[in-house]
Design an enzyme around this catalytic site. Structure first.
Site, short mmCIF file in Angstrom:
data_model
loop_
_atom_site.label_atom_id
_atom_site.label_comp_id
_atom_site.label_asym_id
_atom_site.label_seq_id
_atom_site.Cartn_x
_atom_site.Cartn_y
_atom_site.Cartn_z
N SER A 163 0.86 -1.18 0.00
CA SER A 163 0.00 0.00 0.00
C SER A 163 0.90 1.23 0.00
O SER A 163 2.05 1.18 0.44
CB SER A 163 -0.87 0.00 1.27
OG SER A 163 -1.49 1.25 1.48
N TYR A 185 -2.50 -0.65 11.10
CA TYR A 185 -2.36 -1.10 9.71
C TYR A 185 -1.13 -0.49 9.05
O TYR A 185 -0.34 -1.19 8.40
CB TYR A 185 -3.62 -0.73 8.93
CG TYR A 185 -3.58 -1.04 7.46
CD1 TYR A 185 -3.89 -2.32 7.00
CD2 TYR A 185 -3.24 -0.06 6.52
CE1 TYR A 185 -3.86 -2.61 5.63
CE2 TYR A 185 -3.21 -0.35 5.17
CZ TYR A 185 -3.51 -1.63 4.73
OH TYR A 185 -3.47 -1.90 3.38
#
Length: 343
Positions: A141, A154
């Site tokens: 990501s 996260y």
């Protein structure tokens, strides 16, 4: 099976990017092993694979359990043959400020989202290294480079995956190994995570716009599996801008995200109720198959211009084009916003 079909393992295959990626590989006639906790989602993913032309193998497993993951890899090779591609994708998270996330919740996110990748990678390496071939794709990501508010657990796990990936790549290059690894850095996506991730936000969580459809990510993951030698792929102009912006002006981004990071991650709707998938699969209690898409289809982009350029102009040309465009857009946005930032 079609000539040239491969054995592909996907973790987190029951929904979102994993689900879309399973369909992408199945469309090539591949044998696709689907690893996830949720049995309803696994059954749906298996049917998707069959409909797309592939052969599925459903394996319920929690990637936080190394023995379970290693046993899944053993089963794949017993039923399908040697694993050609292993894709680490499973994750979980918590939407909340650091002060409202418990130590046990940080631990669980780390065990699934970071250690799950370690477990999958080690299970793959144990089988690929003796054969001196195979590909491991880490689904990453833009948040592997840039932490944002309300997603600390996260973001921290994705940062850890980035460091792990770089270390592993150096080791494989040192050994002259035929095993390859690459990482795909994704933008915000319209996946079901915004319905099932544990949230303590006052409103419904959303991906930070612009929002892409999970098929954009799936095509990028498949491309990375086909051509794994680049150290990583950036998907979407927003991911590129985020990564470059963090390299150029990280302190300014801190202030920008302090100002807009809360509102940009929420919409004016009540947050979903339980189930949350932190401790158990979201489909267990309701028997629901969430599929690949979330609730933002009307805003989801089906194509990434940056990805289109990469396919047609070559990796270096696309990087130069994307980098120049991203730098220009970033500079323009920063000039516009700097005067409005809190002092």
């Amino acid at each position: 099976m079609p000539e040239g079909s491969r054995v592909v393992v996907i973790t987190g295959a029951s929904g979102g990017v994993g689900r879309a990626t399973a369909r992408e590989f199945a469309s090539r006639g591949d044998r696709v092993a689907l690893l996830a906790r949720g049995e309803e989602g696994l059954a749906g993913a298996a049917e998707d694979v069959r409909q797309a032309g592939g052969t599925p193998l459903e394996i319920p497993v929690d990637v936080a359990d190394f023995d379970g993951v290693d046993g899944a890899a053993e089963r794949v090779e017993e039923e399908f043959g040697a694993i050609d591609v292993w894709i680490n994708n499973a994750f979980t998270g918590v939407f909340a400020p650091v002060s409202r996330i418990g130590p046990d919740e940080f631990r669980r996110v780390t065990e699934v989202t970071y250690l799950g990748y370690v477990h999958g990678t080690k299970a793959a390496l144990a089988r690929m290294l003796p054969r001196d071939r195979g590909t491991i794709v880490q689904v990453g990501s833009a948040l592997a480079y840039r932490g944002i508010p309300l997603q600390s657990a996260y973001c921290a796990a994705k940062h850890a995956i980035q460091g792990f990936h770089e270390s592993l790549r150096c080791e494989l290059l040192h050994d002259g190994s035929g095993v390859a690894t690459t990482m795909v850095q994704l933008p915000a996506l319209n996946t079901p995570q915004f319905e099932w991730v544990l949230s303590r936000l006052p409103r419904h969580a959303q991906p930070v716009p612009p929002i892409y459809q999970p098929e954009v990510a799936a095509r990028a993951v498949a491309r990375a599996a086909d051509r794994p030698r680049p150290r990583e792929y950036w998907v979407g102009g927003s991911a590129m801008q985020t990564i470059l912006g963090n390299r150029l002006v990280p302190g300014l981004l801190d202030r920008m995200l302090a100002r807009s990071g809360y509102s940009s991650q929420q919409i004016d709707e009540p947050r979903p109720g339980e189930p949350a998938n932190l401790w158990e699969p979201a489909d267990r209690s309701g028997g629901r198959d969430y599929g690949a898409h979330g609730s933002f289809d009307e805003r989801g982009r089906a194509v990434s211009l940056q990805q289109w350029a990469a396919r047609r102009s070559g990796r270096l040309g696309a990087a130069a084009l994307g980098g120049s465009a991203a730098a220009g857009v970033l500079a323009w946005r920063l000039v516009r916003r700097t005067r409005r930032l809190p002092r």
